[in-house]
Enzyme design. Structure first.
Site, mmCIF file in Angstrom:
data_model
loop_
_atom_site.group_PDB
_atom_site.id
_atom_site.type_symbol
_atom_site.label_atom_id
_atom_site.label_comp_id
_atom_site.label_asym_id
_atom_site.label_seq_id
_atom_site.Cartn_x
_atom_site.Cartn_y
_atom_site.Cartn_z
ATOM 1 N N SER A 113 0.798 -1.220 0.000
ATOM 2 C CA SER A 113 0.000 0.000 0.000
ATOM 3 C C SER A 113 0.838 1.279 0.000
ATOM 4 O O SER A 113 1.645 1.493 -0.883
ATOM 5 C CB SER A 113 -0.974 -0.029 1.165
ATOM 6 O OG SER A 113 -1.909 0.985 1.013
ATOM 7 N N HIS A 114 0.682 2.054 1.092
ATOM 8 C CA HIS A 114 1.334 3.365 1.144
ATOM 9 C C HIS A 114 2.797 3.269 1.573
ATOM 10 O O HIS A 114 3.497 4.271 1.576
ATOM 11 C CB HIS A 114 0.574 4.249 2.136
ATOM 12 C CG HIS A 114 0.430 3.593 3.473
ATOM 13 N ND1 HIS A 114 -0.442 2.550 3.682
ATOM 14 C CD2 HIS A 114 1.055 3.784 4.649
ATOM 15 C CE1 HIS A 114 -0.358 2.139 4.927
ATOM 16 N NE2 HIS A 114 0.552 2.861 5.550
ATOM 17 N N ASP A 277 -2.994 6.345 -3.194
ATOM 18 C CA ASP A 277 -1.813 5.714 -2.590
ATOM 19 C C ASP A 277 -1.238 4.625 -3.490
ATOM 20 O O ASP A 277 -1.681 4.446 -4.635
ATOM 21 C CB ASP A 277 -2.171 5.150 -1.215
ATOM 22 C CG ASP A 277 -3.061 3.924 -1.311
ATOM 23 O OD1 ASP A 277 -3.791 3.803 -2.308
ATOM 24 O OD2 ASP A 277 -3.012 3.074 -0.403
ATOM 25 N N ASP A 279 -1.448 1.345 -3.802
ATOM 26 C CA ASP A 279 -2.288 0.334 -4.440
ATOM 27 C C ASP A 279 -3.659 0.853 -4.857
ATOM 28 O O ASP A 279 -4.526 0.069 -5.254
ATOM 29 C CB ASP A 279 -2.433 -0.893 -3.526
ATOM 30 C CG ASP A 279 -3.105 -0.555 -2.201
ATOM 31 O OD1 ASP A 279 -2.991 0.595 -1.758
ATOM 32 O OD2 ASP A 279 -3.745 -1.448 -1.618
ATOM 33 N N ASP A 281 -6.205 2.329 -3.254
ATOM 34 C CA ASP A 281 -7.449 2.234 -2.497
ATOM 35 C C ASP A 281 -7.720 3.461 -1.621
ATOM 36 O O ASP A 281 -8.776 3.560 -1.011
ATOM 37 C CB ASP A 281 -7.517 0.928 -1.678
ATOM 38 C CG ASP A 281 -6.340 0.744 -0.734
ATOM 39 O OD1 ASP A 281 -5.493 1.645 -0.661
ATOM 40 O OD2 ASP A 281 -6.266 -0.319 -0.087
ATOM 41 N N ARG A 282 -6.775 4.383 -1.551
ATOM 42 C CA ARG A 282 -7.014 5.573 -0.720
ATOM 43 C C ARG A 282 -7.172 6.822 -1.561
ATOM 44 O O ARG A 282 -6.802 6.845 -2.728
ATOM 45 C CB ARG A 282 -5.817 5.817 0.194
ATOM 46 C CG ARG A 282 -5.578 4.708 1.118
ATOM 47 C CD ARG A 282 -4.469 5.102 2.019
ATOM 48 N NE ARG A 282 -4.152 3.969 2.844
ATOM 49 C CZ ARG A 282 -3.692 4.054 4.077
ATOM 50 N NH1 ARG A 282 -3.486 5.237 4.601
ATOM 51 N NH2 ARG A 282 -3.430 2.988 4.747
ATOM 52 N N LYS A 376 -11.755 -0.354 -0.140
ATOM 53 C CA LYS A 376 -11.820 1.092 -0.286
ATOM 54 C C LYS A 376 -11.320 1.421 -1.682
ATOM 55 O O LYS A 376 -10.616 0.630 -2.294
ATOM 56 C CB LYS A 376 -11.015 1.802 0.799
ATOM 57 C CG LYS A 376 -9.598 1.328 1.018
ATOM 58 C CD LYS A 376 -9.047 1.983 2.289
ATOM 59 C CE LYS A 376 -7.589 1.649 2.535
ATOM 60 N NZ LYS A 376 -7.419 0.385 3.259
HETATM 61 C C1 VG1 Z 1 -3.522 1.691 8.279
HETATM 62 C C2 VG1 Z 1 -4.729 2.575 8.473
HETATM 63 C C3 VG1 Z 1 -5.998 1.753 8.314
HETATM 64 C C4 VG1 Z 1 -5.992 1.049 6.961
HETATM 65 C C5 VG1 Z 1 -4.718 0.223 6.820
HETATM 66 C C6 VG1 Z 1 -4.593 -0.432 5.467
HETATM 67 O O1 VG1 Z 1 -3.501 0.693 9.268
HETATM 68 O O2 VG1 Z 1 -4.706 3.184 9.722
HETATM 69 O O3 VG1 Z 1 -7.111 2.599 8.433
HETATM 70 O O4 VG1 Z 1 -7.099 0.207 6.830
HETATM 71 O O5 VG1 Z 1 -3.582 1.063 7.009
HETATM 72 O O6 VG1 Z 1 -4.673 0.491 4.442
HETATM 73 P P1 VG1 Z 1 -2.618 0.794 10.593
HETATM 74 O O7 VG1 Z 1 -2.837 -0.510 11.270
HETATM 75 O O8 VG1 Z 1 -1.207 1.045 10.140
HETATM 76 O O9 VG1 Z 1 -3.147 1.973 11.353
HETATM 77 V V1 VG1 Z 1 -3.944 0.178 2.966
HETATM 78 O O10 VG1 Z 1 -4.090 1.524 1.961
HETATM 79 O O11 VG1 Z 1 -2.516 -0.308 3.447
HETATM 80 O O12 VG1 Z 1 -4.895 -1.121 2.448
HETATM 81 CO CO CO Z 2 -3.673 1.224 0.143
#
Ligand code: VG1
Ligand code: CO
Length: 543
Positions: A113-114, A277, A279, A281-282, A376
């Site tokens: 992801s990010h 982001d 992947d 989804d954000r 998302k």
């Molecule tokens: C973070 C965010 C959470 C989100 C998760 C995955 O998790 O706070 O809201 O669902 O990333 O997002 P954490 O446990 O680091 O707070 V993604 O864009 O990685 O699917």
């Molecule tokens: Co993501």
């Protein structure tokens, strides 16, 4: 077809976090590391023989190699077919869309992801089930248990598959179909939104910048905004996916998307700015000189959904993660629909959407989505905003002002302390948990504690219970402080502190967020003894 059975031994800590297994690339490059996890996923599933699996990733370093291993293991384990995005590329929402559309058994998404990408950065893999959503805790727990016992995995002894040419190829008995990465997703967007109305915006000179942050949404955004909707070339910036995301941190927030933020605060700023982001989804939404918090964005989208074709009959309910501000609850109340509060992570929304209890879901971490898929969806949120802007003929700022006038405003900020010593972080949380037992009724500064607990969630559909989801201090009048440890980091621990206050009165609206929350912020660090317990006197990231 030669199936090889490879002997292996378990690794420590192949535990899926908030969103799949996420580790440093060097971990994933250890022999058998990825294969162990993939076999553990397959071993935790039932009755998939002959069925279809969807595979794709955000294009980061190791994406292509991982796709080859997965294809060969899927063939050896008896899948009938794999749909793989061209070049191994698929955004997370596209995978969700494709699983649902083609009634696949499930999907594997290669992404962290990010988190930054590249040989020294992060890689990740997550499994999605047949509803298109992230595997629920029951499944991730089974996978984790399996990773601790695994002794062998199966893989076919075949050359690499050409994943760059569209069409079908045989891999042993299994069919690999290389599919267009963007087509199915875009078709779904065209069903939900009034593309003609949005094109008119651009025809009339509406100017927008979308920052793909060198990650997966570039190809999707260029096709949608610049080709189909007619926005000028250059509307999408950083649109070419790179294996290291251009060295950046594709987290669409005020800190990491600074290039876009600068473009939106110039004197000749654009009317609308958005980013996604790694992947896809954000989303982050910006208007001319205004930032829309993700919590507010969810509320505004819910309040205006009826203006958009895909939601013209309204929404059935809203769900938000616990740390997300209560702004959406106020809209739900007004619309006479239910609102739900779930733990952090998209997997908790799946059951509610499957049972038709909610249409929109959102998290404070820049994630918004609806029941059109089970993830998302960054570009979906951007298109929904554009459709609403076009339908209302107003600016982002006008829409926000009138929203706050009607509902009041939830001031909101998240303070992250990254790469904190893990032991210290766990102790800090333990200490808070102990303290929380007798905080009820206490007066702290100008606030009075109404409730203090460690959030526990009982899924209203299947009754499953998830404990220890974050410590909440709720104050009279709607202010809140929440503490939790991140489940997506790969270095030490990340402490997240979420701070919120509610102002019903519109006259106070122009106060800067950090200023407005200043007292609560200092209460938050004092109660948790953040400085003393972590040696950190300032957050790493404020959003
Ligand atoms: C973070 C965010 C959470 C989100 C998760 C995955 O998790 O706070 O809201 O669902 O990333 O997002 P954490 O446990 O680091 O707070 V993604 O864009 O990685 O699917
Ligand atoms: Co993501």
């Amino acid at each position: 077809m030669a199936i090889k059975i490879i002997k292996t031994t378990p690794f420590k800590g192949q535990k899926p976090g908030t969103s799949g297994l996420r580790k440093k690339v060097v971990e994933f490059e250890k022999p058998h590391y990825l294969a162990n996890f993939v076999q553990s996923v397959f071993d935790s599933l039932e009755k998939y023989k002959g069925k279809t699996l969807v595979v794709g990733g955000d294009g980061r370093y190791l994406n292509r190699e991982a796709v080859q291993i997965i294809l060969k293991m899927a063939a050896a384990n008896g899948f009938g077919k794999v749909l793989v995005g061209q070049g191994g590329l698929l955004s997370t929402p596209a995978v969700s869309c494709i699983i649902r559309k083609y009634k696949a058994f499930g999907g594997l998404i290669l992404s962290a992801s990010h988190n930054p990408a590249g040989p020294k950065e992060d890689f990740g893999i997550k499994y999605n089930t047949s509803n298109g959503g992230p595997a629920p805790e029951s499944v991730t727990e089974a996978i984790y248990a399996r990773t601790k016992k695994i002794s062998e995995y199966k893989i076919v002894d075949e050359p690499d598959v050409d994943i760059d040419t569209l069409g079908e190829i045989k891999l042993g008995k299994m069919t690999v179909e290389v599919i267009d990465s963007v087509k199915d997703y875009i078709q779904l967007m065209e069903e939900l939104f009034d593309f003609d109305l949005i094109s008119k915006l651009f025809e009339n000179g509406f100017s927008m910048r979308f920052d793909a942050m060198h990650a997966i949404t570039g190809p999707y955004a260029k096709e949608i905004f610049e080709k189909i909707l007619g926005a000028p070339v250059g509307t999408v910036i950083n649109g070419k996916p790179k294996t290291d995301f251009g060295g950046g941190h594709p987290d669409p927030n005020l800190a990491h998307a600074h290039e876009l933020v600068n473009l939106m605060t110039d004197s000749d700023a654009h009317s609308f700015g958005a980013a996604s982001d790694g992947d896809g989804d954000r989303n982050m939404i910006l208007g001319k000189n205004i930032f829309v918090t993700p919590s507010d964005s969810l509320a505004v989208l819910a309040a205006n959904a009826h203006l958009v074709p895909g939601y013209k009959h309204g929404i059935v309910g809203v769900a938000r993660s616990m740390p997300t501000s209560g702004a959406a609850d106020l809209v739900a109340k007004d619309l006479l629909v239910k609102s739900y509060e779930t733990p952090t992570g998209w997997k908790f929304f799946g059951n509610l959407m499957d049972a038709d209890k909610v249409t929109f879901c959102g998290e404070e971490s820049f994630g918004t989505g609806s029941s059109h898929i089970r993830e998302k969806d960054g570009l979906w949120a951007v298109l929904l905003w554009l459709n609403i802007l076009a339908a209302r003929g107003e600016s982002v700022e006008q829409i926000m002002q009138s929203h706050w006038e009607k509902y009041g405003r939830n001031y909101y900020s998240r303070h992250d302390y990254e790469a904190v010593n893990s032991e210290m972080a766990v102790k800090l949380m333990d200490n808070l948990r102990a303290k929380s037992a007798d905080m009820k009724g206490k007066k702290i500064g100008s606030y009075e504690v109404e409730l203090c607990d460690d959030f526990s969630y009982t899924d209203p559909i299947d009754g499953s219970i998830s404990n220890n989801q974050g410590i909440r201090i709720l104050f009279k009048g709607g202010a809140r402080i929440i503490y939790r440890l991140s489940g997506t980091g790969t270095e030490g621990a990340t402490l997240r502190i979420y701070i919120e206050s509610y102002e019903k009165n519109h006259e106070k609206l122009n106060i800067d967020t950090q200023n407005n929350l200043a007292e609560l912020i200092s209460i938050a660090v004092q109660i948790a003894e953040v400085g003393m317990r972590t040696g950190r006197y300032r957050p790493s990231v404020i959003t």
